[in-house]
Scaffold this active site. Structure first.
Site, PDB file in Angstrom:
ATOM      1  N   ASP A  94       0.829  -1.148  -0.038  1.00  0.00           N
ATOM      2  CA  ASP A  94       0.149   0.054   0.114  1.00  0.00           C
ATOM      3  C   ASP A  94       0.714   1.464   0.059  1.00  0.00           C
ATOM      4  O   ASP A  94       0.457   2.208   0.671  1.00  0.00           O
ATOM      5  CB  ASP A  94      -0.958   0.017   1.241  1.00  0.00           C
ATOM      6  CG  ASP A  94      -0.062  -0.423   2.376  1.00  0.00           C
ATOM      7  OD1 ASP A  94       0.965  -0.380   2.720  1.00  0.00           O
ATOM      8  OD2 ASP A  94      -0.562  -0.870   3.460  1.00  0.00           O
ATOM      9  N   GLU A 116      -0.398  -8.892  -0.958  1.00  0.00           N
ATOM     10  CA  GLU A 116      -0.931  -8.531   0.413  1.00  0.00           C
ATOM     11  C   GLU A 116      -2.067  -7.618  -0.025  1.00  0.00           C
ATOM     12  O   GLU A 116      -2.445  -6.544   0.931  1.00  0.00           O
ATOM     13  CB  GLU A 116       0.275  -7.637   0.924  1.00  0.00           C
ATOM     14  CG  GLU A 116      -0.045  -7.375   2.462  1.00  0.00           C
ATOM     15  CD  GLU A 116       1.041  -6.704   3.331  1.00  0.00           C
ATOM     16  OE1 GLU A 116       2.117  -7.344   3.867  1.00  0.00           O
ATOM     17  OE2 GLU A 116       1.106  -5.449   3.066  1.00  0.00           O
ATOM     18  N   GLU A 130      -2.002   4.951   3.600  1.00  0.00           N
ATOM     19  CA  GLU A 130      -2.182   3.576   3.017  1.00  0.00           C
ATOM     20  C   GLU A 130      -3.350   2.862   2.835  1.00  0.00           C
ATOM     21  O   GLU A 130      -3.706   2.178   2.024  1.00  0.00           O
ATOM     22  CB  GLU A 130      -1.281   2.388   3.834  1.00  0.00           C
ATOM     23  CG  GLU A 130       0.390   2.788   3.973  1.00  0.00           C
ATOM     24  CD  GLU A 130       0.779   3.994   4.738  1.00  0.00           C
ATOM     25  OE1 GLU A 130      -0.387   4.442   5.400  1.00  0.00           O
ATOM     26  OE2 GLU A 130       2.017   4.086   4.932  1.00  0.00           O
ATOM     27  N   HIS A 199       7.048   4.849  13.252  1.00  0.00           N
ATOM     28  CA  HIS A 199       7.402   5.950  12.214  1.00  0.00           C
ATOM     29  C   HIS A 199       6.136   6.145  11.438  1.00  0.00           C
ATOM     30  O   HIS A 199       5.986   6.810  10.534  1.00  0.00           O
ATOM     31  CB  HIS A 199       8.241   4.843  10.960  1.00  0.00           C
ATOM     32  CG  HIS A 199       7.318   3.918  10.322  1.00  0.00           C
ATOM     33  ND1 HIS A 199       6.823   2.749  10.824  1.00  0.00           N
ATOM     34  CD2 HIS A 199       6.770   3.730   9.053  1.00  0.00           C
ATOM     35  CE1 HIS A 199       6.257   2.105  10.132  1.00  0.00           C
ATOM     36  NE2 HIS A 199       6.132   2.557   8.907  1.00  0.00           N
ATOM     37  N   ARG A 201       3.057   7.998   9.917  1.00  0.00           N
ATOM     38  CA  ARG A 201       2.708   9.467   9.589  1.00  0.00           C
ATOM     39  C   ARG A 201       1.518   9.751  10.558  1.00  0.00           C
ATOM     40  O   ARG A 201       1.578  11.167  10.832  1.00  0.00           O
ATOM     41  CB  ARG A 201       2.231   9.523   8.152  1.00  0.00           C
ATOM     42  CG  ARG A 201       3.094  10.301   7.147  1.00  0.00           C
ATOM     43  CD  ARG A 201       2.611   9.922   5.696  1.00  0.00           C
ATOM     44  NE  ARG A 201       3.447   9.506   4.811  1.00  0.00           N
ATOM     45  CZ  ARG A 201       4.064  10.341   4.329  1.00  0.00           C
ATOM     46  NH1 ARG A 201       4.055  11.851   4.428  1.00  0.00           N
ATOM     47  NH2 ARG A 201       5.206   9.818   3.420  1.00  0.00           N
ATOM     48  N   HIS A 232      13.626   5.055  12.679  1.00  0.00           N
ATOM     49  CA  HIS A 232      13.099   5.517  11.290  1.00  0.00           C
ATOM     50  C   HIS A 232      13.483   6.975  11.082  1.00  0.00           C
ATOM     51  O   HIS A 232      13.527   7.633  11.965  1.00  0.00           O
ATOM     52  CB  HIS A 232      11.863   5.464  11.078  1.00  0.00           C
ATOM     53  CG  HIS A 232      11.249   5.177   9.788  1.00  0.00           C
ATOM     54  ND1 HIS A 232      10.887   6.212   9.004  1.00  0.00           N
ATOM     55  CD2 HIS A 232      10.960   4.049   8.915  1.00  0.00           C
ATOM     56  CE1 HIS A 232      10.499   6.017   8.023  1.00  0.00           C
ATOM     57  NE2 HIS A 232      10.655   4.474   7.911  1.00  0.00           N
TER      58      HIS A 232
HETATM   59  N1  UDP Z   1      12.992  -3.558   9.536  1.00  0.00           N
HETATM   60  C1  UDP Z   1      14.340  -3.577   9.421  1.00  0.00           C
HETATM   61  N2  UDP Z   1      15.216  -2.776  10.065  1.00  0.00           N
HETATM   62  C2  UDP Z   1      14.917  -1.945  11.124  1.00  0.00           C
HETATM   63  C3  UDP Z   1      13.271  -1.763  11.398  1.00  0.00           C
HETATM   64  C4  UDP Z   1      12.503  -2.551  10.739  1.00  0.00           C
HETATM   65  O1  UDP Z   1      14.839  -4.145   8.452  1.00  0.00           O
HETATM   66  O2  UDP Z   1      15.692  -1.303  11.791  1.00  0.00           O
HETATM   67  C5  UDP Z   1      12.112  -4.264   8.945  1.00  0.00           C
HETATM   68  C6  UDP Z   1      11.318  -5.224   9.602  1.00  0.00           C
HETATM   69  O3  UDP Z   1      11.837  -6.425   9.605  1.00  0.00           O
HETATM   70  C7  UDP Z   1      10.098  -5.361   8.694  1.00  0.00           C
HETATM   71  C8  UDP Z   1       9.888  -3.981   7.866  1.00  0.00           C
HETATM   72  O4  UDP Z   1      11.392  -3.502   8.212  1.00  0.00           O
HETATM   73  O5  UDP Z   1       9.961  -6.437   7.769  1.00  0.00           O
HETATM   74  C9  UDP Z   1       8.984  -3.221   8.371  1.00  0.00           C
HETATM   75  O6  UDP Z   1       9.005  -1.992   7.826  1.00  0.00           O
HETATM   76  P1  UDP Z   1       8.157  -0.779   8.279  1.00  0.00           P
HETATM   77  O7  UDP Z   1       7.983  -0.621   9.781  1.00  0.00           O
HETATM   78  O8  UDP Z   1       9.186   0.442   7.683  1.00  0.00           O
HETATM   79  O9  UDP Z   1       7.098  -0.672   7.281  1.00  0.00           O
HETATM   80  P2  UDP Z   1       5.587  -1.377   7.556  1.00  0.00           P
HETATM   81  O10 UDP Z   1       5.905  -2.839   7.375  1.00  0.00           O
HETATM   82  O11 UDP Z   1       4.833  -0.631   8.625  1.00  0.00           O
HETATM   83  O12 UDP Z   1       4.965  -1.083   6.136  1.00  0.00           O
END
Ligand code: UDP
Length: 370
Positions: A94, A116, A130, A199, A201, A232
């Site tokens: 998303d 997804e 998203e 992280h 928004r 982040h």
């Molecule tokens: N992740 C990573 N390093 C970090 C923090 C998170 O590789 O320092 C990975 C985590 O394992 C997961 C993904 O980033 O697979 C999640 O990304 P994020 O939280 O940015 O986005 P969302 O999943 O909320 O879209």
């Protein structure tokens, strides 16, 4: 054969799409990767880890408004579609990159495969933007890969044709299974570990600050706990301000996925507003508090693997404090036992997705043959 084109731009997309790129290439389906550079170094580390390089890379632009980021991506993606003439486009989740890729594919009548698909909170601006982007992608996609039965049910309720939905599971488990074997774990040093990611928004800077103050109070109240916080970029400034001088608060840059999984394996409690981290922590059996008012990870929530705290700092403190008290009654986790147990779990979503795409593109090729 025309190639399959996977379009992605952020760290979580790279983690979830690269296992599919691998599986498609193993099935001898020509597959190209277009990287929009929505996230630069965060995603680059994932490419390195999987040993896959983007075939096309848009220039990095740094932070901009949602509109600027989106509109800068559209012409080069459209240009790439014109040049490559892919037989299918794959996007995940998303993000703005997924939306931009999906829209360009839709405009060019190229079949769009949405990974997804069907995640919903039911609240239009949570997560923001998203929830809207994922709904728009549902309207544009030809095939929808749902991770759970709940996600499939959302799609069917919205009128999506059942034959276009495949419930395949979550490719984040393929990523975990690819990376966990090389993760290092260390015996517990007797201390407890709290892992934080933040992280979204919709959690603005003032709310972030108050949440971080609550977390600082938790550390003060529980001297046996250490906090690990890969920041982040959106949360870095306020994090350093609130926690920068707090003893036992370890702030660091975002980690590569392997280092992050090593942290997850030894965490006693995770506090997060991330989507992917909810899924990974639940799979690894790490107690997890979700710092959001709603979550689209309904399956994990209903199995009791996640607890939704809401975003009120006082409530987060109360729930986390009770949780930490309970954790302190038991010895800290054994990370190696957790890693070995996770490796016995099932995965295979990437393979299922690759098989469906391969079947469709081969069928199309047969139909188009003179
Ligand atoms: N992740 C990573 N390093 C970090 C923090 C998170 O590789 O320092 C990975 C985590 O394992 C997961 C993904 O980033 O697979 C999640 O990304 P994020 O939280 O940015 O986005 P969302 O999943 O909320 O879209």
């Amino acid at each position: 054969m025309h190639p399959v084109l996977c379009i992605l731009g952020t760290r979580p997309e790279a983690i979830k799409v690269l296992p599919v790129v691998r599986a498609l290439r193993c099935a001898s389906i020509p597959t190209r990767v277009l990287f929009t550079a929505q996230h630069t170094h965060l995603a680059e580390e994932v490419f390195d880890l999987f040993g896959i390089l983007p075939d096309l890379r848009l220039p990095a632009r740094g932070e901009g408004t949602l509109t600027n980021t989106l509109t800068a991506m559209l012409p080069p993606i459209d240009h790439a579609l014109a040049a490559l003439t892919p037989c299918a486009v794959v996007v995940q989740g998303d993000t703005l990159s997924a939306f931009a890729g999906g829209l360009c594919a839709f405009f060019r009548h190229i079949p769009l495969y949405h990974m997804e698909a069907g995640l919903r909170t039911g609240v239009y601006d949570e997560p923001y933007p998203e929830e809207m982007l994922r709904r728009a992608l549902t309207a544009m996609a030809s095939v929808h890969f749902a991770t759970t039965e709940q996600a499939r049910a959302h799609l069917l309720r919205e009128g999506v044709a059942p034959s276009s939905v495949a419930c395949v599971g979550n490719t984040v488990l393929d990523a975990l299974h690819a990376i966990l074997p090389s993760c290092h774990t260390h015996p517990s040093d007797g201390r407890y570990r709290l892992l934080l990611t933040l992280h979204r928004r919709e959690t603005d800077t003032s709310l972030r600050r108050r949440l971080l103050v609550s977390i600082r109070r938790l550390l003060d109240a529980h001297p046996a706990f250490d906090l690990f916080f890969p920041m982040h970029p959106t949360a870095k400034e306020v994090a350093q301000d609130v926690l920068g001088h707090t003893a036992r608060a370890h702030l660091c840059k975002p980690m590569g996925p392997r280092a992050f999984y090593e942290q997850l394996l030894c965490a006693d409690l995770v506090l997060t507003d991330s989507g992917g981290v909810q899924e990974e922590a639940a799979y690894l059996g790490v107690r997890t508090l979700v710092l959001r008012d709603v979550t689209e990870r309904e399956a994990e929530l209903s199995r009791g693997e996640l607890t939704l705290t809401g975003r009120s700092p006082a409530r987060v403190f109360t729930i986390a404090n009770a949780c930490i008290r309970a954790i302190e009654q038991a010895p800290p986790v054994d990370a190696e036992a957790r890693r070995l147990s996770a490796l016995t779990g099932t995965h295979g979503a990437a393979q299922a997705i690759a098989e469906r795409i391969a079947q469709d593109v081969k069928e199309k090729e047969r139909m188009d043959a003179p």
